[in-house]
Design a protein around this motif. Structure first.
Motif, mmCIF file in Angstrom:
data_model
loop_
_atom_site.group_PDB
_atom_site.id
_atom_site.type_symbol
_atom_site.label_atom_id
_atom_site.label_comp_id
_atom_site.label_asym_id
_atom_site.label_seq_id
_atom_site.Cartn_x
_atom_site.Cartn_y
_atom_site.Cartn_z
ATOM 1 N N UNK A 258 0.826 -1.215 0.000
ATOM 2 C CA UNK A 258 0.000 0.000 0.000
ATOM 3 C C UNK A 258 0.856 1.259 0.000
ATOM 4 N N UNK A 259 0.358 2.295 -0.633
ATOM 5 C CA UNK A 259 1.080 3.560 -0.687
ATOM 6 C C UNK A 259 1.215 4.138 0.711
ATOM 7 N N UNK A 260 2.329 4.802 0.998
ATOM 8 C CA UNK A 260 2.508 5.362 2.342
ATOM 9 C C UNK A 260 1.449 6.409 2.687
ATOM 10 N N UNK A 261 0.912 7.097 1.671
ATOM 11 C CA UNK A 261 -0.156 8.059 1.936
ATOM 12 C C UNK A 261 -1.400 7.358 2.496
ATOM 13 N N UNK A 262 -1.675 6.167 1.959
ATOM 14 C CA UNK A 262 -2.799 5.374 2.461
ATOM 15 C C UNK A 262 -2.495 4.890 3.881
ATOM 16 N N UNK A 263 -1.259 4.445 4.095
ATOM 17 C CA UNK A 263 -0.856 3.969 5.418
ATOM 18 C C UNK A 263 -1.014 5.072 6.463
ATOM 19 N N UNK A 264 -0.673 6.302 6.101
ATOM 20 C CA UNK A 264 -0.802 7.416 7.042
ATOM 21 C C UNK A 264 -2.266 7.599 7.460
ATOM 22 N N UNK A 265 -3.193 7.486 6.504
ATOM 23 C CA UNK A 265 -4.611 7.611 6.837
ATOM 24 C C UNK A 265 -5.089 6.444 7.702
ATOM 25 N N UNK A 266 -4.587 5.254 7.422
ATOM 26 C CA UNK A 266 -4.916 4.068 8.226
ATOM 27 C C UNK A 266 -4.447 4.276 9.669
ATOM 28 N N UNK A 267 -3.223 4.782 9.803
ATOM 29 C CA UNK A 267 -2.683 5.037 11.135
ATOM 30 C C UNK A 267 -3.473 6.129 11.842
ATOM 31 N N UNK A 268 -3.923 7.131 11.079
ATOM 32 C CA UNK A 268 -4.734 8.197 11.662
ATOM 33 C C UNK A 268 -6.054 7.641 12.191
ATOM 34 N N UNK A 269 -6.648 6.714 11.455
ATOM 35 C CA UNK A 269 -7.896 6.091 11.915
ATOM 36 C C UNK A 269 -7.664 5.348 13.221
ATOM 37 N N UNK A 270 -6.540 4.634 13.312
ATOM 38 C CA UNK A 270 -6.211 3.918 14.550
ATOM 39 C C UNK A 270 -6.019 4.894 15.705
ATOM 40 N N UNK B 132 -6.342 1.420 32.168
ATOM 41 C CA UNK B 132 -6.883 1.604 30.819
ATOM 42 C C UNK B 132 -6.639 3.012 30.304
ATOM 43 N N UNK B 133 -6.786 4.001 31.174
ATOM 44 C CA UNK B 133 -6.594 5.395 30.758
ATOM 45 C C UNK B 133 -5.170 5.620 30.269
ATOM 46 N N UNK B 134 -4.191 5.143 31.037
ATOM 47 C CA UNK B 134 -2.788 5.300 30.633
ATOM 48 C C UNK B 134 -2.508 4.547 29.346
ATOM 49 N N UNK B 135 -2.971 3.302 29.268
ATOM 50 C CA UNK B 135 -2.715 2.486 28.076
ATOM 51 C C UNK B 135 -3.300 3.126 26.833
ATOM 52 N N UNK B 136 -4.485 3.729 26.975
ATOM 53 C CA UNK B 136 -5.136 4.352 25.822
ATOM 54 C C UNK B 136 -4.279 5.486 25.273
ATOM 55 N N UNK B 137 -3.795 6.347 26.146
ATOM 56 C CA UNK B 137 -3.089 7.517 25.657
ATOM 57 C C UNK B 137 -1.650 7.203 25.267
ATOM 58 N N UNK B 138 -1.083 6.143 25.832
ATOM 59 C CA UNK B 138 0.204 5.659 25.330
ATOM 60 C C UNK B 138 0.031 5.121 23.913
ATOM 61 N N UNK B 139 -1.092 4.432 23.686
ATOM 62 C CA UNK B 139 -1.398 3.932 22.336
ATOM 63 C C UNK B 139 -1.541 5.095 21.357
ATOM 64 N N UNK B 140 -2.210 6.161 21.774
ATOM 65 C CA UNK B 140 -2.350 7.343 20.923
ATOM 66 C C UNK B 140 -0.969 7.904 20.586
ATOM 67 N N UNK B 141 -0.088 7.966 21.578
ATOM 68 C CA UNK B 141 1.258 8.492 21.348
ATOM 69 C C UNK B 141 2.024 7.630 20.343
ATOM 70 N N UNK B 142 1.904 6.303 20.456
ATOM 71 C CA UNK B 142 2.587 5.422 19.504
ATOM 72 C C UNK B 142 2.013 5.602 18.102
#
Length: 201
Positions: free
Chosen positions: A42-54, A73-83
């Motif tokens: 997949x094109x990296x532009x598509x990957x960026x949108x996929x990652x944005x959705x996540x 859960x609160x910490x894990x959620x925002x660590x996930x957002x950071x990753x």
């Protein structure tokens, strides 16, 4: 019926109805790029949108694959957002560097360093860290190992197999290194400068 917020589905400060609508938008974005993501490369532009959705889904409390106690859960959620955000940055810089020569990328990084030095607080982000690449001399030119170390800290090193010398790198990789060193510099600046400006009480 309990009125206590469920941290697995609702981040504090985000009303449940807002979280639900945001997760629905993330699902729509996910569906919009799904077919392109199923391609072999997949094109990296598509990957960026996929990652944005996540990232949006995680920020709205949609960590479907994580079952954790409410206390973490609160910490894990925002660590996930950071990753997720870091993955987006890497992908975006890969895209940005795809049409740049190495000299153009180097000039871009240099200008950013000069700009950072113009503002005292931002100066911490310029030349934020030095990474040393030290080839080992074992006589095996075709696969010499390389030791990566933080300058001045010989206890923290990582040795990996090397390739041909000089080792090629791309403009995107150079931009990624500069970006992450800049973020490291900002964090170090917060720690060092903030401690000077605001003495502990």
């Amino acid at each position: 019926m309990s009125t206590t917020s469920d941290l697995r589905t609702e981040p504090p400060g985000l009303p449940a109805d807002v979280a639900a609508r945001v997760r629905a938008l993330a699902d729509q974005l996910h569906d919009a790029v799904r077919d392109e993501m199923l391609r072999k490369d997949p094109a990296p532009e598509v990957l960026a949108l996929w990652q944005a959705a996540k990232m949006i889904n995680a920020a709205a409390g949609g960590l479907d694959d994580h079952v954790e106690p409410a206390t973490s859960a609160h910490t894990s959620r925002w660590v996930e957002v950071a990753f997720n955000a870091s993955d987006i940055a890497d992908t975006a810089l890969r895209i940005a560097g795809s049409r740049m020569s190495l000299s153009d990328a180097a000039a871009h990084v240099e200008r950013a360093d000069v700009d950072a030095l113009d503002v005292p607080f931002n100066a911490a982000t310029a030349y934020a860290a030095t990474v040393e690449l030290t080839p080992a001399h074992d006589g095996e030119e075709y696969a010499r190992p390389v030791t990566v170390a933080v300058a001045g800290d010989p206890e923290r090193t990582l040795t990996v197999p090397g390739g041909a010398s000089p080792r090629p790198y791309t403009s995107g990789q150079l931009l990624r290194v500069a970006h992450h060193l800049d973020r490291l510099g900002a964090a170090l600046g917060d720690v060092v400068i903030a401690s000077i400006d605001k003495p502990a009480t």
